[in-house]
Design a protein around this motif. Structure first.
Motif, PDB file in Angstrom:
ATOM      1  N   ASP A 201      53.040  15.759  28.762  1.00  0.00           N
ATOM      2  CA  ASP A 201      52.918  16.997  28.004  1.00  0.00           C
ATOM      3  C   ASP A 201      51.806  17.820  28.653  1.00  0.00           C
ATOM      4  N   LEU A 202      52.142  18.996  29.185  1.00  0.00           N
ATOM      5  CA  LEU A 202      51.140  19.815  29.860  1.00  0.00           C
ATOM      6  C   LEU A 202      49.967  20.154  28.954  1.00  0.00           C
ATOM      7  N   ASN A 203      50.208  20.257  27.662  1.00  0.00           N
ATOM      8  CA  ASN A 203      49.139  20.591  26.721  1.00  0.00           C
ATOM      9  C   ASN A 203      48.160  19.439  26.513  1.00  0.00           C
ATOM     10  N   LYS A 204      48.477  18.254  27.051  1.00  0.00           N
ATOM     11  CA  LYS A 204      47.559  17.121  26.943  1.00  0.00           C
ATOM     12  C   LYS A 204      46.726  16.921  28.209  1.00  0.00           C
ATOM     13  N   LEU A 205      47.042  17.660  29.262  1.00  0.00           N
ATOM     14  CA  LEU A 205      46.280  17.531  30.506  1.00  0.00           C
ATOM     15  C   LEU A 205      44.931  18.217  30.361  1.00  0.00           C
ATOM     16  N   SER A 206      43.889  17.582  30.870  1.00  0.00           N
ATOM     17  CA  SER A 206      42.555  18.173  30.793  1.00  0.00           C
ATOM     18  C   SER A 206      41.903  18.150  32.165  1.00  0.00           C
ATOM     19  N   GLY A 207      40.989  19.063  32.370  1.00  0.00           N
ATOM     20  CA  GLY A 207      40.291  19.168  33.639  1.00  0.00           C
ATOM     21  C   GLY A 207      40.149  20.625  34.028  1.00  0.00           C
ATOM     22  N   THR A 208      39.941  20.852  35.310  1.00  0.00           N
ATOM     23  CA  THR A 208      39.736  22.225  35.771  1.00  0.00           C
ATOM     24  C   THR A 208      40.099  22.340  37.246  1.00  0.00           C
ATOM     25  N   ILE A 209      40.466  23.525  37.624  1.00  0.00           N
ATOM     26  CA  ILE A 209      40.601  23.853  39.039  1.00  0.00           C
ATOM     27  C   ILE A 209      39.579  24.945  39.318  1.00  0.00           C
TER      28      ILE A 209
END
Length: 574
Positions: A201-209
């Motif tokens: 689920d893309l809404n569960k991905l966390s982090g940053t670019i």
């Protein structure tokens, strides 16, 4: 005779107002300077005529209650506007900062092994370093990439590389930070494609670019396209993530690289805020409400050598950002005003002479980041003045954070230096300095105009020259370099060794993937991407995701887009 309780009560009723206390302290300070201080310094003078902070601000010998802000609300409480004391009410009592050691070298499989090693050692977030060809949007088999593939970071050309990078790592369970800028949106597209293929689920991905392209023109000098189309790419990633990735930070606005280019602490936070304002204005201009995307903006600062100034710097920029978002952009949600930042200790301070000293430098710099309220932290390896850190160096760097978190007690109290006469005064000085620089940028016509006129570049160049001059003449001591120098053979340490066959393996895989892909799908995906690029109102992200799924390479995408966006040559600053 009154008892102790009576005396305490009498003292309570005689408590001075803030203004009265400031006047009384000022009078007492003047008396102290005339008497005790004058007599003492007559016998034993101070070692220097003037004292300066790391960024050149005058440092008085002592601070008093008269140096505190006139308005208590400027200090406030943690998790409450203006967030001077931290973005969250419990800070590290509720959750320790994310320990995010950066790693990247060779092929994706080699970096994946390092990731798994660090996770096994207790690391709580991944941070990816990419090699120079990937940073510049070049393929590994490009003539300009020769000798650089996998050398200073991991080589990523096509989607299968990204799949190998995160093999056996659950992306819903661990946050991932990617340090990349001009080609950041392509890496984000690959990351999304990997997640979708695995059914996440893309809404569960966390982090940053990182994706902070303006600071490239200001400081780091890595770009592919001119300023305006580069800004469009950042805008498109922010808008896309605000609609599809609720927990992901689509830009990590970076003062770190501004500092590493030679800026001081004051310039680092001032230039970062000017760049932030430009990004927010660009996205708001598309009609997106500020509260729809501002909560996912994140920041990246250096933690330098001047411990107290660094703590004050983090507090000052947090307060300035909160005020800017509410008063200038009309943000209503507290989440839009909370500046959350990752810190990294200062690579530029690490030395080849006496490299074990770098462990001490890193520990103290990490302490200032924690005292300043960082949300995540990278501690540098002791050998980074030589090469990519070895496993041993990375382990020591990670243990440095773990000792800070578990053994020192710094996580027990929020903003422990809050109320310090010196730190509060310095926080206010640095906040005023941001405001002064912002006015200069606006007078020049904004960030883009200031870049084109070389304003930021000249400011950084002048500061870097002054620092180098002071270091050369010994006015800025560096232990082991210009003070307490060892004679004889330099100390030897273990360093990382890159597999010399890694570059050839990466090139062979890239060429095989090109040969095996479906040519019709690749051609159609590239044509669609180019059509979208020509329409400034369209969002590049969906077409880029399709392009990487069609196994178009990094260099093929950027090369084709140069025909639409053009290229950029900087006017040199002397």
């Amino acid at each position: 005779m009154a008892d102790d309780n009576t005396r305490r009560s009498e003292r309570g009723t005689a408590r001075l107002t803030t203004d009265e206390l400031a006047r009384a302290v000022t009078d007492e300070l003047a008396d102290w300077e005339r008497t005790e201080l004058a007599a003492f310094t007559a016998r034993r003078p101070e070692t220097r005529e003037s004292y300066l902070s790391g960024s050149g601000l005058p440092v008085r010998r002592v601070y008093t209650p008269a140096d505190l802000p006139a308005d208590w609300s400027d200090i406030g409480l943690p998790g409450r506007y203006p967030f001077t004391r931290g973005p969250y009410p419990t800070m590290y009592r509720g959750r320790t900062w994310t320990m995010r050691q950066i790693a990247g070298f060779g092929q994706a499989e080699e970096t994946n092994q390092r990731f798994r090693y660090l996770i096994a050692q207790g690391q709580t977030g991944l941070s990816v370093d990419f090699d120079m060809p990937t940073l510049m949007g070049l393929d590994s088999d490009d003539a300009m990439s020769l000798g650089e593939v996998g050398r200073e970071g991991v080589a990523i050309d096509v989607l299968p590389d990204m799949e190998a990078l995160f093999e056996s790592i659950n992306l819903e369970d661990i946050s991932v930070s990617m340090t990349i800028n001009p080609s950041a949106w392509i890496l984000l597209a690959m990351y999304i494609a990997v997640a979708e293929r695995r059914g996440y689920d893309l809404n569960k991905l966390s982090g940053t670019i990182q994706n902070d392209i303006l600071k490239e023109y200001v400081a780091q000098k890595e770009w592919i396209f001119p300023v305006r189309p580069s800004m469009r790419i950042v805008r498109d990633t922010i808008v896309y993530c605000s609609q599809h990735m609720a927990r992901y930070n689509p830009v990590n606005i970076s003062g770190y690289h501004i500092s590493e280019a030679g800026a001081n602490a004051q310039q680092e936070i001032a230039f970062t805020m000017a760049i932030t304002k430009a990004y927010v204005e660009d996205v708001v201009a598309t009609g997106v409400d500020v509260d729809a995307f501002a909560p996912r903006l994140s920041f990246f600062f250096v933690s330098q050598a001047d411990l107290f100034e660094e703590v004050a710097k983090f507090r000052a920029v947090r307060r300035y950002y909160a005020k800017m978002m509410r008063e200038h952009f009309g943000a209503r949600s507290p989440e839009s005003m909370r500046l959350r930042f990752h810190a990294q200790t200062a690579a530029a301070t690490l030395t080849k002479p006496q490299p074990m000293n770098n462990i001490i430098r890193t520990a103290l710099q990490a302490l200032s980041a924690v005292l300043g309220g960082a949300q995540s932290l990278h501690t540098n390896g002791l050998d980074e003045a030589y090469t990519i850190p070895s496993e041993q160096a990375m382990k020591i760097a990670l243990r440095t954070q773990q000792i800070l978190a578990d053994e020192t007690g710094v996580t027990s109290v929020i903003d422990p230096l809050g109320g310090s006469y010196y730190v509060e005064n310095l926080t206010c000085e640095l906040e005023r300095g941001i405001d002064d620089h912002m006015r200069k940028v606006e007078e020049l016509g904004g960030v883009e105009a200031a870049i084109e006129q070389g304003f930021f570049q000249r400011e950084i160049s002048d500061t870097a020259y002054d620092f180098a001059r002071r270091k050369a003449n010994g006015d800025r001591p560096v232990v082991g370099v210009n003070k307490y120098i060892d004679e004889g053979e330099p100390e030897k340490i273990e360093t990382h060794q890159l597999d010399p066959a890694s570059e050839a393996r990466q090139i062979a895989r890239l060429q095989q993937i090109r040969a095996d892909r479906a040519p019709d799908r690749a051609t159609a995906a590239l044509e669609h991407l180019l059509a979208v690029a020509k329409d400034d109102s369209a969002n590049l992200m969906p077409a880029t995701i399709e392009a990487v799924k069609a196994h178009l390479s990094m260099g093929e995408i950027t090369g084709a887009l140069r025909e639409v966006f053009g290229s950029y040559t900087e006017t040199p600053v002397f």
